[in-house]
Design an enzyme around this catalytic site. Structure first.
Site, mmCIF file in Angstrom:
data_model
loop_
_atom_site.group_PDB
_atom_site.id
_atom_site.type_symbol
_atom_site.label_atom_id
_atom_site.label_comp_id
_atom_site.label_asym_id
_atom_site.label_seq_id
_atom_site.Cartn_x
_atom_site.Cartn_y
_atom_site.Cartn_z
ATOM 1 N N SER A 281 0.850 -1.196 0.000
ATOM 2 C CA SER A 281 0.000 0.000 0.000
ATOM 3 C C SER A 281 0.878 1.236 0.000
ATOM 4 O O SER A 281 2.001 1.215 0.511
ATOM 5 C CB SER A 281 -0.870 0.032 1.252
ATOM 6 O OG SER A 281 -0.114 0.480 2.365
ATOM 7 N N ASP A 282 0.374 2.324 -0.543
ATOM 8 C CA ASP A 282 1.064 3.594 -0.334
ATOM 9 C C ASP A 282 0.964 3.911 1.162
ATOM 10 O O ASP A 282 0.144 3.324 1.884
ATOM 11 C CB ASP A 282 0.461 4.703 -1.199
ATOM 12 C CG ASP A 282 1.484 5.809 -1.469
ATOM 13 O OD1 ASP A 282 2.446 5.940 -0.685
ATOM 14 O OD2 ASP A 282 1.322 6.535 -2.463
ATOM 15 N N CYS A 283 1.837 4.809 1.636
ATOM 16 C CA CYS A 283 1.986 4.949 3.087
ATOM 17 C C CYS A 283 0.766 5.584 3.729
ATOM 18 O O CYS A 283 0.445 6.737 3.445
ATOM 19 C CB CYS A 283 3.267 5.707 3.377
ATOM 20 S SG CYS A 283 4.654 4.768 2.703
ATOM 21 N N ASN A 284 0.094 4.806 4.547
ATOM 22 C CA ASN A 284 -1.135 5.196 5.234
ATOM 23 C C ASN A 284 -2.389 5.012 4.388
ATOM 24 O O ASN A 284 -3.469 5.400 4.811
ATOM 25 C CB ASN A 284 -1.074 6.671 5.668
ATOM 26 C CG ASN A 284 -1.023 6.774 7.173
ATOM 27 O OD1 ASN A 284 -1.150 5.769 7.872
ATOM 28 N ND2 ASN A 284 -0.860 7.973 7.674
ATOM 29 N N ALA A 285 -2.260 4.420 3.216
ATOM 30 C CA ALA A 285 -3.413 4.314 2.313
ATOM 31 C C ALA A 285 -4.489 3.378 2.866
ATOM 32 O O ALA A 285 -5.666 3.505 2.513
ATOM 33 C CB ALA A 285 -2.971 3.837 0.930
#
Ligand code: NAG
Ligand code: NAG
Ligand code: NAG
Ligand code: NAG
Ligand code: NAG
Ligand code: NAG
Ligand code: NAG
Ligand code: NAG
Ligand code: NAG
Ligand code: NAG
Length: 756
Positions: A281-285
């Site tokens: 995942s993109d960071c915090n997605a």
């Protein structure tokens, strides 16, 4: 952003206290007794056994990018997040220092797009992966890199467009293929050299506009645009180049957050493109699925929807905190976690992480393989190849060193002394940074030329207090250069531009310099995204205009060699330069490529307005002539004959296009030959592109030299994507354009064929 720094800090602490434990101990540690260390077993079996020995809590600790150690099993901690967009870059996994204080800093990808030289991209990627291994062997980087960014540069305002090779899906597909080969494949075919990551899947190309940011944005994408524009670069990366991982993006696509998008991640990436690796995942997605998109209403549902969609690894801590809850509430089963870990550990095994170092050439790379002479030369050459000459009235460039003795050259403007700015974003610590002033001094050394500098103004602040000194310098100089453009105060991650004009203060200074300059003003622009340069294009007081992108460590030297003619420029714009009014004509939220009542169309394929400079534009100091011989060229092809091709291979050649390129001018140089096709308009079909690129080649030609270039016109080049995303080959007249000239016509005869 805050999370990033916490992770960075966390990592620094972990790194300081645990530097020795980089690699698993497969010789004498607990792991050595398990199949994970047995090289004769298939990687999936090795991974499965290791996972089976973990407790549930231990498994969960491995589902995030900052994966903890499991001392009981002898498994060291591992940071999955390293960056290397155009050289090793600051990130939680990468540390500069000790024997490795710096790494080569190549031009930004937007520059690499401008080179149209994919062999160069491949060589750069090979050096980056070599340096990455040297850092990894010293405990200063991971083996998994969240590189490259292959989203299409859809709108000039996008702050991260500079991370991509531009607006064209075909160019981006070629770029990513060459890049992934260089990053992942080296001399030892048994192992991945490093693991790359194609991001951001998918339809991500907006940071923050009119009050909506990337965490909340719902990209409304038609099936036609998805297949024609937003998927091809990922197909090239996943299916053709076989990347080891992809990253799901922050945004939603038609109402479904990308990291919860089972159709995109499972059906397209895994089933159709055969992804052999993991999704991160993109960071915090994942947190965004719940808190920003409000697509789910509980933490456990959020974990379940992401994991079930195929998001195997999280950048963030949501899985860490909530996966157990999801298990307890029966939203997921343990086998879901096992499957995710299978995919991530499989990649670590393919990287040789668990295998003995003695037998791996990559484990022998060290500081002697970093910042080598070859790397330095390549970074200079790639910067030179990326420079685009946009205007050159009366051959005012190149300047002739022999005629400049005792002359004074003024370098004025906010990017004349640019250093870190030349690295764009996602950069590391370069071994050195040659700014334009140093570059000019270097190239003119020994010629008794006086190079003087005045800043004149900043990038965008309205302060004019330094104008006077700059104007005074210009008055007393023989030749004046203005170095302007933009930087990461205006275009960067998290920040899209609101306008695409040259900042007012710079235009005001240019206009004053024009008035006092004894000879026509030279303008050099540093930027990733396109700027409306029409004033400079129009002005008779401006003699030359150069775009230099963000050219990396030797950028200032590169531009100086172009100015003084040691290098003959051949870069081509990888984006359309739109007029300033473009930003008022279309919403940043509009993902449609084709024109509509609220959209003048996007990119050279569909833009209905008049560009300031078009995609593919760029001048040379020499001239080239294109000739062809149509004896061997098939201009009538029956559709029936295409159908004989049983496998329906996209690469089947319909007709072979050969042209001879001759350097007819008075200087050696490169030419970028671009081949486009204009497909026929079908009676009631949707709008077809004005033209679309299907081939390009960069060749070097000495004076009077001729070389033949070959462009296969394939089924892939002739395909039309219908509104419902079905692929067709239609009968009719296809025009082939080489450079600016319409050169060939091919008629396909018969009935439309639907292609697989
Ligand atoms: C490794 O796996 C192979 C294949 O299953 C097996 O024959 C061999 O005994 C194993 N080696 C060790 C040390 O367990
Ligand atoms: C931008 O936001 C304002 C205020 O919410 C809204 O009125 C306007 O329509 C928006 N513009 C676009 C192009 O979305
Ligand atoms: C010019 O740059 C080259 C390459 O960085 C360097 O080797 C050379 O010493 C420089 N020359 C001068 C005069 O600065
Ligand atoms: C540049 O010239 C074009 C065509 O001559 C004109 O339409 C445009 O307004 C001019 N733009 C500027 C900024 O001077
Ligand atoms: C370029 O080639 C064409 C033939 O295609 C020829 O007629 C023309 O004279 C050539 N121009 C130059 C400058 O050689
Ligand atoms: C290119 O030039 C060579 C040598 O004159 C010739 O043999 C060849 O047929 C030419 N090719 C084309 C496409 O004109
Ligand atoms: C070759 O070019 C000539 C002149 O442009 C044209 O008349 C002829 O039809 C072309 N032949 C083919 C096979 O396309
Ligand atoms: C043409 O339009 C008709 C009616 O809208 C539609 O049924 C048909 O599929 C269209 N054909 C093509 C080739 O787009
Ligand atoms: C290129 O060709 C021209 C005309 O034939 C000739 O005058 C010139 O000397 C040639 N240049 C070189 C470098 O061969
Ligand atoms: C898709 O559209 C084409 C016409 O553009 C039509 O012929 C075809 O039947 C459509 N396919 C589906 C599955 O609707």
């Amino acid at each position: 952003m805050r999370l990033f720094f916490i992770l960075l800090l966390l990592n620094l602490i972990l790194w300081i206290d645990g530097q020795s434990g980089n690699f698993p101990d497969c010789k004498s540690g607990p792991l050595s007794f398990f199949p994970i260390c047995n090289q004769s077993l298939p990687s999936r079996e090795r991974a499965a056994d290791l996972i089976s020995r973990m407790t549930t809590i231990e498994k969960i600790s491995q589902t995030i990018t900052t994966a903890d150690s499991i001392p009981r099993l002898g498994l060291p901690k591992y940071e999955w997040w390293s960056e290397a967009l155009h050289g090793l870059a600051f990130s939680p996994g990468v540390f500069f220092g000790g024997d490795l204080p710096s790494a080569s800093s190549f031009p930004m990808p937007i520059n690499l797009g401008a080179t149209f030289n994919m062999n160069l991209v491949h060589r750069i990627a090979s050096i980056i992966s070599t340096e990455a291994r040297a850092f990894n062997n010293d405990g200063r980087a991971g083996l998994t890199f969240f590189t490259p960014n292959i989203n299409i540069f859809r709108d000039p305002r996008w702050g991260r467009g500079q991370e991509t090779p531009g607006e064209d899906p075909f160019l981006t597909s070629q770029y990513v293929y060459a890049l992934i080969q260089g990053l992942q494949r080296g001399h030892d075919e048994r192992y991945l050299k490093i693991a790359a990551n194609c991001k951001h899947f998918d339809a991500y190309d907006l940071e923050n506009w009119n009050g909506t940011d990337r965490h909340h944005f719902n990209a409304k994408v038609t099936d036609q645009d998805l297949v024609e524009t937003y998927l091809p670069s990922f197909k090239s990366c996943i299916k053709d180049a076989q990347v080891a991982s992809i990253m799901c993006s922050y945004n939603s696509i038609n109402g479904i957050p990308a990291c919860a998008h089972k159709f995109l991640l499972e059906t397209i990436a895994r089933e159709s493109f055969h992804l052999n690796g993991f999704v991160v995942s993109d960071c915090n997605a994942i947190s965004d699925i719940l808190h920003a998109h409000r697509y789910t209403s509980s933490v456990e549902d959020t974990v379940a929807v992401a994991l079930h969609a195929g998001t195997d690894l999280e950048c963030g801590v949501f899985y860490l905190f909530h996966m157990n809850t999801a298990l307890n509430r029966k939203k997921i089963v343990e086998a879901d976690i096992d499957q995710a870990l299978m995919r991530t550990f499989d990649v670590l095994i393919r990287l040789g992480w668990f295998d003995p170092p003695e037998q791996q050439i990559y484990r022998k790379l060290n500081k002697n393989n970093v910042d080598t002479l070859e790397a330095r030369q390549l970074s200079l050459i790639s910067a030179q190849e990326s420079i685009v000459l946009l205007k050159n009235i009366n051959k005012i460039l190149p300047l002739n060193l022999n005629q400049l003795m005792n002359k004074k050259i003024a370098l004025i403007g906010p990017t004349a002394d640019a250093t870190v700015t030349m690295q764009g974003i996602y950069h590391g610590r370069a071994p050195f940074l040659i700014d334009p002033i140093t570059g000019f001094k270097n190239v003119t050394a020994g010629n008794f030329i006086d190079i003087q500098y005045a800043r004149g103004c900043g990038i965008s602040s309205h302060n004019e207090k330094d104008f006077a000194a700059a104007i005074k310098l210009a008055q007393s100089s023989d030749i004046v250069f203005f170095f302007g453009g933009i930087d990461n105060t205006i275009e960067r991650e998290g920040t899209d531009r609101k306008t695409i004009t040259l900042p007012d203060v710079q235009l005001a200074l240019i206009q004053q310099l024009e008035k006092v300059s004894r000879s026509p003003l030279h303008v050099v622009i540093m930027s990733g995204g396109g700027i409306d340069l029409s004033y400079i294009r129009n002005s008779t007081q401006c003699g030359s205009l150069i775009w230099m992108g963000y050219p990396g460590q030797s950028g200032g030297l590169a531009v100086a060699t172009v100015v003084f003619g040691q290098y003959n420029p051949a870069g081509r714009l990888p984006v359309t330069l739109y007029p300033a009014s473009y930003v008022n004509a279309v919403s940043m939220f509009d993902m449609q490529m084709r024109p509509s009542s609220t959209n003048p169309g996007r990119t050279y394929k569909f833009y209905t307005g008049q560009p300031v400079y078009e995609f593919g534009y760029g001048l040379s100091y020499t001239t080239f002539n294109y000739t062809y011989n149509n004896n061997t060229f098939k201009s009538f092809v029956s559709m029936q004959s295409l159908l004989k091709n049983i496998e329906k291979e996209d690469h089947t050649i319909i007709s072979s296009i050969r042209i001879n390129v001759t350097n007819t001018g008075d200087m050696d140089g490169d030419d970028v030959v671009l081949a486009y096709v204009t497909p026929p308009t079908i009676n009631n079909g949707s709008i077809v592109p004005f033209k679309q690129l299907f081939g390009f080649e960069r060749i070097h030609l000495k004076q009077n030299e001729t070389k033949e270039v070959f462009f296969p016109f394939t089924i892939a080049a002739a395909l039309t994507i219908a509104e419902n995303a079905s692929k067709w080959i239609h009968p009719g007249l296809y025009h082939i354009i080489i450079g600016q000239q319409r050169m060939f016509s091919i008629t396909l005869e018969g009935e439309s064929i639907q292609w697989a």
